[in-house]
Motif scaffolding. Sequence first.
Motif, PDB file in Angstrom:
ATOM      1  N   ILE A 192      -3.411   6.393  -6.487  1.00  0.00           N
ATOM      2  CA  ILE A 192      -4.854   6.429  -6.214  1.00  0.00           C
ATOM      3  C   ILE A 192      -5.640   5.868  -7.388  1.00  0.00           C
ATOM      4  O   ILE A 192      -6.562   5.050  -7.216  1.00  0.00           O
ATOM      5  CB  ILE A 192      -5.292   7.870  -5.901  1.00  0.00           C
ATOM      6  CG1 ILE A 192      -4.671   8.322  -4.568  1.00  0.00           C
ATOM      7  CG2 ILE A 192      -6.807   7.974  -5.841  1.00  0.00           C
ATOM      8  CD1 ILE A 192      -4.944   9.765  -4.223  1.00  0.00           C
ATOM      9  N   LEU A 193      -5.280   6.262  -8.612  1.00  0.00           N
ATOM     10  CA  LEU A 193      -5.993   5.772  -9.798  1.00  0.00           C
ATOM     11  C   LEU A 193      -5.836   4.263  -9.956  1.00  0.00           C
ATOM     12  O   LEU A 193      -6.819   3.545 -10.183  1.00  0.00           O
ATOM     13  CB  LEU A 193      -5.481   6.489 -11.048  1.00  0.00           C
ATOM     14  CG  LEU A 193      -5.853   7.970 -11.179  1.00  0.00           C
ATOM     15  CD1 LEU A 193      -5.182   8.579 -12.401  1.00  0.00           C
ATOM     16  CD2 LEU A 193      -7.371   8.141 -11.267  1.00  0.00           C
ATOM     17  N   SER A 194      -4.608   3.780  -9.837  1.00  0.00           N
ATOM     18  CA  SER A 194      -4.393   2.340 -10.006  1.00  0.00           C
ATOM     19  C   SER A 194      -5.009   1.544  -8.865  1.00  0.00           C
ATOM     20  O   SER A 194      -5.479   0.419  -9.067  1.00  0.00           O
ATOM     21  CB  SER A 194      -2.893   2.049 -10.114  1.00  0.00           C
ATOM     22  OG  SER A 194      -2.210   2.536  -8.980  1.00  0.00           O
ATOM     23  N   PHE A 231      -4.286   8.843   2.883  1.00  0.00           N
ATOM     24  CA  PHE A 231      -3.152   9.072   3.778  1.00  0.00           C
ATOM     25  C   PHE A 231      -2.119   7.954   3.642  1.00  0.00           C
ATOM     26  O   PHE A 231      -0.909   8.205   3.677  1.00  0.00           O
ATOM     27  CB  PHE A 231      -3.638   9.183   5.223  1.00  0.00           C
ATOM     28  CG  PHE A 231      -4.568  10.332   5.450  1.00  0.00           C
ATOM     29  CD1 PHE A 231      -4.110  11.636   5.364  1.00  0.00           C
ATOM     30  CD2 PHE A 231      -5.907  10.125   5.725  1.00  0.00           C
ATOM     31  CE1 PHE A 231      -4.962  12.703   5.568  1.00  0.00           C
ATOM     32  CE2 PHE A 231      -6.763  11.185   5.931  1.00  0.00           C
ATOM     33  CZ  PHE A 231      -6.302  12.483   5.846  1.00  0.00           C
ATOM     34  N   MET A 232      -2.585   6.725   3.457  1.00  0.00           N
ATOM     35  CA  MET A 232      -1.659   5.630   3.232  1.00  0.00           C
ATOM     36  C   MET A 232      -0.943   5.807   1.900  1.00  0.00           C
ATOM     37  O   MET A 232       0.263   5.562   1.788  1.00  0.00           O
ATOM     38  CB  MET A 232      -2.409   4.299   3.279  1.00  0.00           C
ATOM     39  CG  MET A 232      -2.837   3.896   4.684  1.00  0.00           C
ATOM     40  SD  MET A 232      -3.558   2.263   4.762  1.00  0.00           S
ATOM     41  CE  MET A 232      -5.202   2.581   4.131  1.00  0.00           C
ATOM     42  N   ALA A 292      -0.343   8.666   0.392  1.00  0.00           N
ATOM     43  CA  ALA A 292       0.594   9.787   0.534  1.00  0.00           C
ATOM     44  C   ALA A 292       1.865   9.368   1.250  1.00  0.00           C
ATOM     45  O   ALA A 292       2.966   9.822   0.908  1.00  0.00           O
ATOM     46  CB  ALA A 292      -0.083  10.935   1.283  1.00  0.00           C
ATOM     47  N   SER A 293       1.742   8.493   2.243  1.00  0.00           N
ATOM     48  CA  SER A 293       2.930   8.031   2.966  1.00  0.00           C
ATOM     49  C   SER A 293       3.861   7.237   2.065  1.00  0.00           C
ATOM     50  O   SER A 293       5.086   7.277   2.230  1.00  0.00           O
ATOM     51  CB  SER A 293       2.508   7.181   4.169  1.00  0.00           C
ATOM     52  OG  SER A 293       1.898   5.969   3.741  1.00  0.00           O
ATOM     53  N   VAL A 294       3.298   6.514   1.113  1.00  0.00           N
ATOM     54  CA  VAL A 294       4.114   5.736   0.181  1.00  0.00           C
ATOM     55  C   VAL A 294       4.840   6.649  -0.804  1.00  0.00           C
ATOM     56  O   VAL A 294       5.946   6.356  -1.246  1.00  0.00           O
ATOM     57  CB  VAL A 294       3.227   4.715  -0.573  1.00  0.00           C
ATOM     58  CG1 VAL A 294       4.012   4.048  -1.701  1.00  0.00           C
ATOM     59  CG2 VAL A 294       2.691   3.675   0.389  1.00  0.00           C
ATOM     60  N   CYS A 295       4.248   7.790  -1.140  1.00  0.00           N
ATOM     61  CA  CYS A 295       4.775   8.661  -2.190  1.00  0.00           C
ATOM     62  C   CYS A 295       5.640   9.799  -1.664  1.00  0.00           C
ATOM     63  O   CYS A 295       6.211  10.554  -2.461  1.00  0.00           O
ATOM     64  CB  CYS A 295       3.613   9.243  -3.009  1.00  0.00           C
ATOM     65  SG  CYS A 295       2.588   7.989  -3.796  1.00  0.00           S
ATOM     66  N   THR A 296       5.744   9.964  -0.355  1.00  0.00           N
ATOM     67  CA  THR A 296       6.524  11.059   0.219  1.00  0.00           C
ATOM     68  C   THR A 296       7.934  10.592   0.549  1.00  0.00           C
ATOM     69  O   THR A 296       8.125   9.502   1.089  1.00  0.00           O
ATOM     70  CB  THR A 296       5.846  11.588   1.499  1.00  0.00           C
ATOM     71  OG1 THR A 296       4.512  12.001   1.191  1.00  0.00           O
ATOM     72  CG2 THR A 296       6.616  12.770   2.071  1.00  0.00           C
ATOM     73  N   MET A 354       8.483   3.002   8.031  1.00  0.00           N
ATOM     74  CA  MET A 354       8.135   1.953   8.988  1.00  0.00           C
ATOM     75  C   MET A 354       7.292   2.510  10.127  1.00  0.00           C
ATOM     76  O   MET A 354       6.324   1.867  10.576  1.00  0.00           O
ATOM     77  CB  MET A 354       9.416   1.327   9.535  1.00  0.00           C
ATOM     78  CG  MET A 354       9.177   0.270  10.592  1.00  0.00           C
ATOM     79  SD  MET A 354      10.711  -0.366  11.267  1.00  0.00           S
ATOM     80  CE  MET A 354      10.062  -1.410  12.581  1.00  0.00           C
ATOM     81  N   ILE A 355       7.621   3.710  10.591  1.00  0.00           N
ATOM     82  CA  ILE A 355       6.849   4.333  11.671  1.00  0.00           C
ATOM     83  C   ILE A 355       5.405   4.570  11.233  1.00  0.00           C
ATOM     84  O   ILE A 355       4.454   4.312  11.978  1.00  0.00           O
ATOM     85  CB  ILE A 355       7.508   5.656  12.085  1.00  0.00           C
ATOM     86  CG1 ILE A 355       8.878   5.384  12.711  1.00  0.00           C
ATOM     87  CG2 ILE A 355       6.633   6.431  13.055  1.00  0.00           C
ATOM     88  CD1 ILE A 355       9.716   6.626  12.896  1.00  0.00           C
ATOM     89  N   ILE A 356       5.252   5.076  10.014  1.00  0.00           N
ATOM     90  CA  ILE A 356       3.898   5.345   9.510  1.00  0.00           C
ATOM     91  C   ILE A 356       3.101   4.055   9.391  1.00  0.00           C
ATOM     92  O   ILE A 356       1.920   3.987   9.793  1.00  0.00           O
ATOM     93  CB  ILE A 356       3.980   6.069   8.159  1.00  0.00           C
ATOM     94  CG1 ILE A 356       4.593   7.459   8.354  1.00  0.00           C
ATOM     95  CG2 ILE A 356       2.602   6.187   7.516  1.00  0.00           C
ATOM     96  CD1 ILE A 356       4.901   8.175   7.069  1.00  0.00           C
ATOM     97  N   PHE A 357       3.717   3.001   8.860  1.00  0.00           N
ATOM     98  CA  PHE A 357       3.004   1.727   8.723  1.00  0.00           C
ATOM     99  C   PHE A 357       2.657   1.142  10.089  1.00  0.00           C
ATOM    100  O   PHE A 357       1.578   0.546  10.268  1.00  0.00           O
ATOM    101  CB  PHE A 357       3.859   0.735   7.924  1.00  0.00           C
ATOM    102  CG  PHE A 357       4.150   1.178   6.516  1.00  0.00           C
ATOM    103  CD1 PHE A 357       3.259   1.994   5.835  1.00  0.00           C
ATOM    104  CD2 PHE A 357       5.311   0.792   5.860  1.00  0.00           C
ATOM    105  CE1 PHE A 357       3.521   2.416   4.536  1.00  0.00           C
ATOM    106  CE2 PHE A 357       5.582   1.198   4.572  1.00  0.00           C
ATOM    107  CZ  PHE A 357       4.688   2.013   3.910  1.00  0.00           C
ATOM    108  N   LEU A 358       3.565   1.321  11.061  1.00  0.00           N
ATOM    109  CA  LEU A 358       3.252   0.861  12.421  1.00  0.00           C
ATOM    110  C   LEU A 358       2.070   1.631  13.004  1.00  0.00           C
ATOM    111  O   LEU A 358       1.195   1.038  13.659  1.00  0.00           O
ATOM    112  CB  LEU A 358       4.474   1.044  13.325  1.00  0.00           C
ATOM    113  CG  LEU A 358       5.549  -0.041  13.288  1.00  0.00           C
ATOM    114  CD1 LEU A 358       6.764   0.390  14.088  1.00  0.00           C
ATOM    115  CD2 LEU A 358       4.998  -1.362  13.830  1.00  0.00           C
ATOM    116  N   ALA A 359       2.036   2.939  12.746  1.00  0.00           N
ATOM    117  CA  ALA A 359       0.916   3.739  13.258  1.00  0.00           C
ATOM    118  C   ALA A 359      -0.394   3.299  12.623  1.00  0.00           C
ATOM    119  O   ALA A 359      -1.422   3.182  13.309  1.00  0.00           O
ATOM    120  CB  ALA A 359       1.179   5.222  12.976  1.00  0.00           C
TER     121      ALA A 359
END
Length: 688
Positions: free
Chosen positions: A69-71, A92-93, A95-99, A319-324
């Motif tokens: 988020i900071l960067s 949310f995007m 968080a999806s990258v970091c989970t 991939m599912i999250i990015f598609l959504a």
Amino acid sequence: MIASQSPYQVSGIKSEHGRSVHVTLAATGLIFNLFVAAVKMDPTMIWRSGKKPVPIGIVSLFFPLAMVILSSYAVMDQLISILKYKGQFFIFMAASVCTTAFPVLADILAELRLLNTELGRLALSSAMIQGVIGWFFALVFTAVNQSQNGWLKGILALICYGVMLLFVAFVFRPYVRWIVRTTPADGRVSELHVFVIIMMVLGMAIATDAMGATIIDGPMILGLAIPDGPPLGAALVERLDLLATEVLLPLLFLYGGFIADVPAAASQGTLWMWLQFIMLVAYVSKVVGAMVPAVFCNIPVQKAFMLGLMMNFRGLMEMIIFLAFRNGMLLNRETYTMLIISTVGVTAVCAPVVAHFYKPLSGSNYPMARRTVQHRKSQAELRVLACFSDEAPLPAILDLLECCSSVHSRSSLCVYPLHLVELHGRAASTLISHRDSKGLIDTSQMDRIHNNFIAFEEGKKGAATVIPFTSIAPRKSMHHDICSLALDKDATFIVIPYPRRDDATNVDADVGIRAVVPLVLSQAPCSVGILIHNSSAPPVTSTPDQWQYLIAVFFWGGPDDREALSIASRMAQHPGVGVTVVRFTSMVNQSRDDEVVGRLRAQNAGNNRVVINEVMANNVEETVSVIREVGNEYDLVVVGRQQGPTELLYDGLAEWNESPELGLVGDLLASQDFHSSFAILVVQQHAS
């Protein structure tokens, strides 16, 4: 031009009907794949996994999230043209990258054969904690997404979500528990129950989609409510996994590739560079976020680094999250493509590095030298790890343990019975200890096989201690649990049963245990004994005063033969054991061989139950003839896996060797041509 065409036109799917069918099948495969993944998960592992996963899971999520988020906001002016929204949805995007997704991590660890290693279990537990936090993000995302049409719709979405959770907790969960309770042991689940659950999965997918969540939320919650493993969890996995994973799910990857546009993404120039910089920040800070708490939990730095790489494994869930996000117009096509490429890239880098550099049994916390019976004092406690997958080898194992115990000293033997259970219907492996820290036996997860060892302990009246374990793991990585438990418990000797080739009582279990043996031999932290047994052997009915057991030992020389002789020497201390040593003197014997034989003579001076015969054999025919003279009056034959200077044996027997893991003599004794009723113990000394 192709660049101006629809991706479906490029692929040959020109009609809207063809596109709808493709998307529908892909969505169906996704629904059942993630439902099966949830069925394999065990939510209770969160509070059964100890304290380490909590800080690792939390820090490795929120630290990279903060850094991303900071960067991102620092370079937001550079990214604004490729991000559809930079406000409320950006977190949310990020968080999806970091989970770390539990199903993805479990699949990759299983492929790397690291599922039941120390770091594998720790990574899965940490990912499970992140999954709980991820559900909270999903819930908030649903509310925020619906609130775009008014705050009332956002509240209504939360209410519907709550009703769904109540239905699962108070209707569906009792129903599946009733199915498990009424299914007979080793019985199959009724097809009607399977059909009802499949229909409920589809219905729940439609319901969650209607309330503003995704189609996968409901099926995954249903899957988590189903007890993993047999009978119900394994039955659902057996019926759905192949269809969902191998037939329907590839259509989702095809669809994901359709909407990607690599040339368009590459043409973004500096924007591509800035987005990849953000992803690099996420991955590096993910490693740091896992390493720091891991080091504070006394995990070595190298292993902590490997753990950080594991937490960076990416795959289907991302991939599912990015598609959504793409279908919801939160990402444009170029950004979606960049995210997919970075996801594939980080896994392509991290997985081979972990596979190559992570050695589960390495570490300076354990003394690795001289874990042999030969180097143990004769009166010292002998720690034996006895493995088994069914009841067939129990008579032979219990006879062997009786031989190794002493009637003259207390606590001379400590046995760790390890029941090897192949993983079915579960994603995470489990190593269960059935004796708690107070020394009390926990019978809740024990089976009747363990009761034989408990009875053995009670019969020894303090001369033996039994600490039973169960390992539930994939067949191809069971050796990790065997070797790590032997290392952790400072075991001196591992016993692995090996059924005779002409014994077909349980073919599946026999194939499984035979596949484990070579892996244990190559990685064992102590000496190993392969116990070749007959499943038709009579059950043990030993009475200490009348129990008699005759052992023959073939001795040529070399480390394995010396260890075999040392084990037999230990057994000779038992008043009911008779030992006959056949020493072949045709080869060049080493001074250490003479030392071991001399020690056996000295320790058993005046003991008429120990006999040492020296035999001259000038060729392989004479050697085999001597071996064949061993009659069925013996109960056990002990031999080293590899002999000393064995050119004579090698030239004559190597071409007939069918099981290299048994060695030349062990393979000969276990062959179908060698008709015998005695058990065979093939010993490999730990290379100290």
